[in-house]
Design a protein around this motif. Structure first.
Motif, PDB file in Angstrom:
ATOM      1  N   PHE A 320       0.842  -1.197   0.000  1.00  0.00           N
ATOM      2  CA  PHE A 320       0.000   0.000   0.000  1.00  0.00           C
ATOM      3  C   PHE A 320       0.877   1.246   0.000  1.00  0.00           C
ATOM      4  O   PHE A 320       2.038   1.213   0.413  1.00  0.00           O
ATOM      5  N   LEU A 321       0.315   2.339  -0.472  1.00  0.00           N
ATOM      6  CA  LEU A 321       1.011   3.622  -0.531  1.00  0.00           C
ATOM      7  C   LEU A 321       0.783   4.415   0.753  1.00  0.00           C
ATOM      8  O   LEU A 321      -0.221   4.220   1.461  1.00  0.00           O
ATOM      9  N   LEU A 322       1.705   5.321   1.040  1.00  0.00           N
ATOM     10  CA  LEU A 322       1.541   6.192   2.197  1.00  0.00           C
ATOM     11  C   LEU A 322       0.256   7.002   2.087  1.00  0.00           C
ATOM     12  O   LEU A 322      -0.425   7.247   3.093  1.00  0.00           O
ATOM     13  N   SER A 323      -0.109   7.417   0.887  1.00  0.00           N
ATOM     14  CA  SER A 323      -1.333   8.209   0.714  1.00  0.00           C
ATOM     15  C   SER A 323      -2.559   7.433   1.171  1.00  0.00           C
ATOM     16  O   SER A 323      -3.518   8.011   1.699  1.00  0.00           O
ATOM     17  N   GLU A 324      -2.542   6.117   0.984  1.00  0.00           N
ATOM     18  CA  GLU A 324      -3.660   5.291   1.444  1.00  0.00           C
ATOM     19  C   GLU A 324      -3.701   5.248   2.966  1.00  0.00           C
ATOM     20  O   GLU A 324      -4.774   5.367   3.571  1.00  0.00           O
ATOM     21  N   LEU A 325      -2.552   5.089   3.584  1.00  0.00           N
ATOM     22  CA  LEU A 325      -2.481   5.131   5.042  1.00  0.00           C
ATOM     23  C   LEU A 325      -3.000   6.459   5.563  1.00  0.00           C
ATOM     24  O   LEU A 325      -3.795   6.510   6.514  1.00  0.00           O
ATOM     25  N   LYS A 326      -2.586   7.547   4.935  1.00  0.00           N
ATOM     26  CA  LYS A 326      -2.996   8.879   5.401  1.00  0.00           C
ATOM     27  C   LYS A 326      -4.498   9.090   5.272  1.00  0.00           C
ATOM     28  O   LYS A 326      -5.116   9.737   6.125  1.00  0.00           O
ATOM     29  N   ARG A 327      -5.088   8.556   4.215  1.00  0.00           N
ATOM     30  CA  ARG A 327      -6.540   8.716   4.048  1.00  0.00           C
ATOM     31  C   ARG A 327      -7.296   8.034   5.191  1.00  0.00           C
ATOM     32  O   ARG A 327      -8.281   8.587   5.711  1.00  0.00           O
ATOM     33  N   HIS A 328      -6.851   6.846   5.562  1.00  0.00           N
ATOM     34  CA  HIS A 328      -7.504   6.152   6.677  1.00  0.00           C
ATOM     35  C   HIS A 328      -7.331   6.924   7.979  1.00  0.00           C
ATOM     36  O   HIS A 328      -8.290   7.085   8.755  1.00  0.00           O
ATOM     37  N   VAL A 329      -6.115   7.390   8.235  1.00  0.00           N
ATOM     38  CA  VAL A 329      -5.874   8.145   9.464  1.00  0.00           C
ATOM     39  C   VAL A 329      -6.738   9.394   9.503  1.00  0.00           C
ATOM     40  O   VAL A 329      -7.376   9.705  10.524  1.00  0.00           O
ATOM     41  N   SER A 330      -6.803  10.111   8.397  1.00  0.00           N
ATOM     42  CA  SER A 330      -7.596  11.337   8.359  1.00  0.00           C
ATOM     43  C   SER A 330      -9.079  11.064   8.595  1.00  0.00           C
ATOM     44  O   SER A 330      -9.751  11.780   9.340  1.00  0.00           O
ATOM     45  N   THR A 331      -9.588  10.018   7.975  1.00  0.00           N
ATOM     46  CA  THR A 331     -11.002   9.665   8.151  1.00  0.00           C
ATOM     47  C   THR A 331     -11.334   9.438   9.615  1.00  0.00           C
ATOM     48  O   THR A 331     -12.325   9.970  10.138  1.00  0.00           O
ATOM     49  N   TRP A 332     -10.484   8.654  10.300  1.00  0.00           N
ATOM     50  CA  TRP A 332     -10.812   8.279  11.676  1.00  0.00           C
ATOM     51  C   TRP A 332     -10.327   9.292  12.697  1.00  0.00           C
ATOM     52  O   TRP A 332     -10.722   9.220  13.864  1.00  0.00           O
ATOM     53  N   GLN A 333      -9.526  10.283  12.264  1.00  0.00           N
ATOM     54  CA  GLN A 333      -9.201  11.393  13.143  1.00  0.00           C
ATOM     55  C   GLN A 333     -10.305  12.446  13.149  1.00  0.00           C
ATOM     56  O   GLN A 333     -10.439  13.197  14.111  1.00  0.00           O
ATOM     57  N   THR A 334     -11.068  12.523  12.079  1.00  0.00           N
ATOM     58  CA  THR A 334     -12.067  13.595  11.951  1.00  0.00           C
ATOM     59  C   THR A 334     -13.501  13.114  12.116  1.00  0.00           C
ATOM     60  O   THR A 334     -14.414  13.939  12.171  1.00  0.00           O
ATOM     61  N   PHE A 335     -13.733  11.806  12.205  1.00  0.00           N
ATOM     62  CA  PHE A 335     -15.117  11.320  12.188  1.00  0.00           C
ATOM     63  C   PHE A 335     -15.913  11.731  13.417  1.00  0.00           C
ATOM     64  O   PHE A 335     -17.141  11.743  13.391  1.00  0.00           O
ATOM     65  N   ILE A 336     -15.228  12.089  14.512  1.00  0.00           N
ATOM     66  CA  ILE A 336     -15.963  12.464  15.723  1.00  0.00           C
ATOM     67  C   ILE A 336     -16.313  13.953  15.771  1.00  0.00           C
ATOM     68  O   ILE A 336     -16.991  14.393  16.703  1.00  0.00           O
ATOM     69  N   GLU A 337     -15.877  14.729  14.782  1.00  0.00           N
ATOM     70  CA  GLU A 337     -16.185  16.161  14.799  1.00  0.00           C
ATOM     71  C   GLU A 337     -17.693  16.383  14.774  1.00  0.00           C
ATOM     72  O   GLU A 337     -18.431  15.694  14.072  1.00  0.00           O
ATOM     73  N   SER A 338     -18.136  17.353  15.556  1.00  0.00           N
ATOM     74  CA  SER A 338     -19.566  17.698  15.688  1.00  0.00           C
ATOM     75  C   SER A 338     -20.377  16.567  16.289  1.00  0.00           C
ATOM     76  O   SER A 338     -21.575  16.444  16.043  1.00  0.00           O
ATOM     77  N   THR A 339     -19.729  15.698  17.074  1.00  0.00           N
ATOM     78  CA  THR A 339     -20.428  14.600  17.754  1.00  0.00           C
ATOM     79  C   THR A 339     -20.023  14.575  19.222  1.00  0.00           C
ATOM     80  O   THR A 339     -19.136  15.318  19.654  1.00  0.00           O
ATOM     81  N   ASP A 340     -20.655  13.675  19.977  1.00  0.00           N
ATOM     82  CA  ASP A 340     -20.247  13.435  21.366  1.00  0.00           C
ATOM     83  C   ASP A 340     -19.525  12.104  21.477  1.00  0.00           C
ATOM     84  O   ASP A 340     -19.509  11.461  22.524  1.00  0.00           O
ATOM     85  N   ALA A 341     -18.911  11.665  20.375  1.00  0.00           N
ATOM     86  CA  ALA A 341     -18.213  10.382  20.322  1.00  0.00           C
ATOM     87  C   ALA A 341     -16.731  10.548  20.638  1.00  0.00           C
ATOM     88  O   ALA A 341     -16.227  11.668  20.762  1.00  0.00           O
ATOM     89  N   TRP A 342     -16.020   9.414  20.711  1.00  0.00           N
ATOM     90  CA  TRP A 342     -14.591   9.439  21.018  1.00  0.00           C
ATOM     91  C   TRP A 342     -13.889   8.375  20.194  1.00  0.00           C
ATOM     92  O   TRP A 342     -14.515   7.511  19.589  1.00  0.00           O
ATOM     93  N   HIS A 343     -12.540   8.467  20.175  1.00  0.00           N
ATOM     94  CA  HIS A 343     -11.740   7.656  19.275  1.00  0.00           C
ATOM     95  C   HIS A 343     -10.560   7.037  20.017  1.00  0.00           C
ATOM     96  O   HIS A 343     -10.165   7.518  21.075  1.00  0.00           O
ATOM     97  N   THR A 344      -9.995   5.957  19.450  1.00  0.00           N
ATOM     98  CA  THR A 344      -8.777   5.345  19.974  1.00  0.00           C
ATOM     99  C   THR A 344      -7.637   5.523  18.977  1.00  0.00           C
ATOM    100  O   THR A 344      -7.859   5.646  17.777  1.00  0.00           O
ATOM    101  N   VAL A 345      -6.416   5.512  19.494  1.00  0.00           N
ATOM    102  CA  VAL A 345      -5.208   5.613  18.678  1.00  0.00           C
ATOM    103  C   VAL A 345      -4.357   4.380  18.954  1.00  0.00           C
ATOM    104  O   VAL A 345      -4.008   4.115  20.111  1.00  0.00           O
ATOM    105  N   PHE A 346      -4.024   3.614  17.923  1.00  0.00           N
ATOM    106  CA  PHE A 346      -3.173   2.436  18.095  1.00  0.00           C
ATOM    107  C   PHE A 346      -2.651   1.997  16.737  1.00  0.00           C
ATOM    108  O   PHE A 346      -3.261   2.251  15.703  1.00  0.00           O
ATOM    109  N   CYS A 347      -1.501   1.326  16.749  1.00  0.00           N
ATOM    110  CA  CYS A 347      -0.969   0.748  15.517  1.00  0.00           C
ATOM    111  C   CYS A 347      -0.387  -0.642  15.740  1.00  0.00           C
ATOM    112  O   CYS A 347       0.228  -1.211  14.844  1.00  0.00           O
TER     113      CYS A 347
END
Length: 606
Positions: A320-347
């Protein structure tokens, strides 16, 4: 409205948002009695190592009574400890050791299935009229046109083969999404659910445990009409069917009930394993504070990069390309915006290859060191609750490529390798072995290397028995003792940046994320913005390549400040010196980054 307030952070925060969780795989962490198997007393003996790292919560993977067909994820008694791990009193000692240091302890909650050796299943299979018959999922056989008996559905299990096993005693099939030794519990039965709450949860919470990592949390509700799955893998009798058991029709009802009856009354923290749920709209209902289900979940889109899929061909590695990794990270870093939800960070976790071997570079010692530090920098600057897996903090790597397939002990590795062998396709066999060398769960389960001066890397103190898995032969260079004494080590770097994560929690734990340079295949860059008392920003720039890279970003411009207000907060290419780590940015607004170098800038005077 800023992200900090969008995420329900008005007033006092839940403690677990800024906590550092550390997963311990007990069989491989520390062996106290020399039998070659890690144990709870061994963990207690190293609890200060975790405390000094900055760990707030220890997550202990399954240590319950079990036949160990799937390393403890096949539980035969929820209220007993597997003897090689220790005793109930040892768990009490671990709870006390954590609590006395201001740390907490969570256990793995495995209640989608039990072992076939569990008394509940023994009763269930004893007769069709047994009161616990409906605690598991039983179905009669089907028959093909030739009169041959076939399973109730064509569903494929996670470990290869069908999800159904024939039981001669009662002449029906039982369902198991995983190994044949792991029959699924029937959450449709309210008596079964109550027994789970009492036996597997309240029992441990009453002993002082602080919560649970909840295994396979979105698989409790199955399609009760049991249709066949569509044919997506030609020439196979067993078809991938996650839509039949993931995020099922009653799943939110079940988890809300678990929360209301058990988690909430005890104030227990919960983090669920949420597989096959790739859309933010699917994840939000599980972690919305208003929904009162789970505090957070693990979503696997990023960590599954490189796999051939969760079922057929999982270990046919896909670059996979770095751009693909970045797209996933961006999606799950921003999905909680305007919500009362929370996220985890792990690799990293117990089910994946080592991060530095998958996302970094282990081709030379220098690149290993640089990429392990940059991976650390990447993880600690992301929004959400941070989880580390044992050995990640010292940059543990995958097994050597020269090791043979016989060193792979895991039930899933064996299942997929066996399936490739049965195909008779030499190309597929070689590709599966190559994929296992990168992705297999076994890599994360090698014994922890504590000390280069004693046998078995200090994992087994007495050294009387060979460890259950082979010790990595590179332990003389890669071990905790050596890194503790080296201020430029991966471990020392983790300690430094973990302190920064807490010091700048408004930016790194809670900050709004914005990806920069999304199509760049070498540089990974993003802005984090605080929304607390000041509009503070940080810029993270990392070189995910072995070549020197020029960064076109004007740091001051990105941070919306004057050039003289820019400060270099941390540089992965600089040795740890101690003291104040905030340094002037230098004379140039634009930066050059060496191989696997990462830098973090802040608009410090804002």
């Amino acid at each position: 409205m800023d992200l900090y307030h969008q995420n329900g952070c008005v007033g006092k925060e839940p403690w677990w948002k800024e906590a550092l969780f550390y997963q311990v795989y007990p069989a491989s962490f520390k062996d106290s009695n020399g039998d070659g198997w890690g144990d709870i007393p061994g963990l207690v003996s190293e609890i200060d190592y975790l405390h000094q790292l900055g760990v707030d919560v220890v997550w202990l993977s399954p240590m319950f009574e079990s036949p160990q067909k799937d390393m403890g994820y096949d539980i035969s008694d929820y209220q007993k400890v597997y003897p090689r791990y220790g005793t109930l009193e040892d768990v009490d000692s671990l709870i006390d050791a954590c609590h006395s240091r201001g740390m907490k302890l969570i256990l793995d909650l495995v209640v989608n299935h039990t072992s076939v050796e569990h008394e509940w299943f023994k009763e269930s299979r004893s007769s069709k009229s047994n009161p616990k018959r409906d605690w598991y999922i039983w179905k009669p056989a089907r028959y093909d046109r030739s009169g041959n008996r076939i399973p109730p559905t064509n569903w494929r299990s996670y470990f290869a083969g069908p999800t159904w096993t024939w039981d001669e005693q009662t002449q029906e099939y039982y369902l198991h999404l995983y190994d044949t030794s792991q029959p699924d519990l029937n959450w449709e039965n309210p008596e079964c659910r109550e027994a789970i709450y009492d036996n597997a949860m309240r029992f441990w919470l009453d002993r002082g445990v602080d919560g649970f990592r909840i295994d396979t949390v979105n698989k409790y509700s199955k399609r009760t009409d049991f249709p066949d799955a569509p044919i997506t893998v030609p020439n196979s009798a067993h078809q991938p069917a996650p839509e039949m058991w993931c995020n099922g029709p009653r799943i939110h009802e079940f988890i809300h009930e678990m929360n209301t009856k058990v988690l909430q009354p005890y104030g227990a923290v919960s983090v669920g394993e949420l597989s096959n749920t790739p859309l933010p709209s699917q994840v939000i209902p599980y972690v919305s504070a208003a929904a009162k289900e789970l505090d957070m979940v693990f979503e696997f889109s990023m960590i599954r990069l490189g796999t051939g899929g969760p079922f057929d061909g999982k270990y046919l590695y896909r670059p996979f390309l770095l751009s693909e990794l970045k797209r996933h990270v961006s999606t799950w870093q921003t999905f909680i915006e305007s919500t009362d939800a929370w996220h985890t960070v792990f690799c990293e976790n117990h089910d994946n290859g080592r991060a530095v071997s998958r996302f970094g570079d282990t081709s030379t010692p220098e690149l290993w060191l640089a990429s392990a530090k940059t991976i650390a920098l990447w993880q600690v600057t992301l929004t959400g609750t941070l989880f580390l897996y044992q050995g990640q903090e010292i940059g543990m790597t995958n097994m050597p490529a020269a090791w043979g397939i016989e060193e792979y002990k895991d039930v899933e590795s064996k299942g997929f390798y066996g399936e490739a062998v049965q195909s008779g396709d030499e190309k597929r066999i070689k590709a599966t072995i190559a994929g296992l060398r990168i992705l297999a769960r076994d890599h994360a389960r090698l014994p922890f290397p504590w000390d280069d001066s004693v046998p078995n890397a200090g994992f087994s103190e007495r050294g009387s028995e060979e460890p259950w898995m082979r010790v990595h032969e590179g332990y003389r260079e890669l071990n905790a003792k050596r890194q503790l004494a080296d201020e430029n080590s991966v471990l020392s770097y983790y300690k430094r940046v973990l302190r920064l994560r807490k010091e700048y929690s408004d930016l790194f734990v809670h900050g709004a994320f914005r990806l920069l340079l999304p199509e760049d295949e070498a540089l990974f860059a993003y802005v984090k913005e605080s929304g607390r008392d000041v509009r503070r920003k940080t810029l993270v720039i990392m070189n995910f390549s072995k070549e020197e890279q020029e960064c076109c970003l004007d740091v001051a411009e990105v941070l919306s400040c004057k050039k003289e207000e820019v400060r270099l907060l941390v540089d992965s290419g600089t040795a740890v010196k101690g003291g104040d780590c905030v340094e002037p940015a230098g004379t140039s607004s634009k930066q050059s980054l060496g191989p696997w170098q990462g830098k973090v800038y802040v608009n410090f005077d804002v």
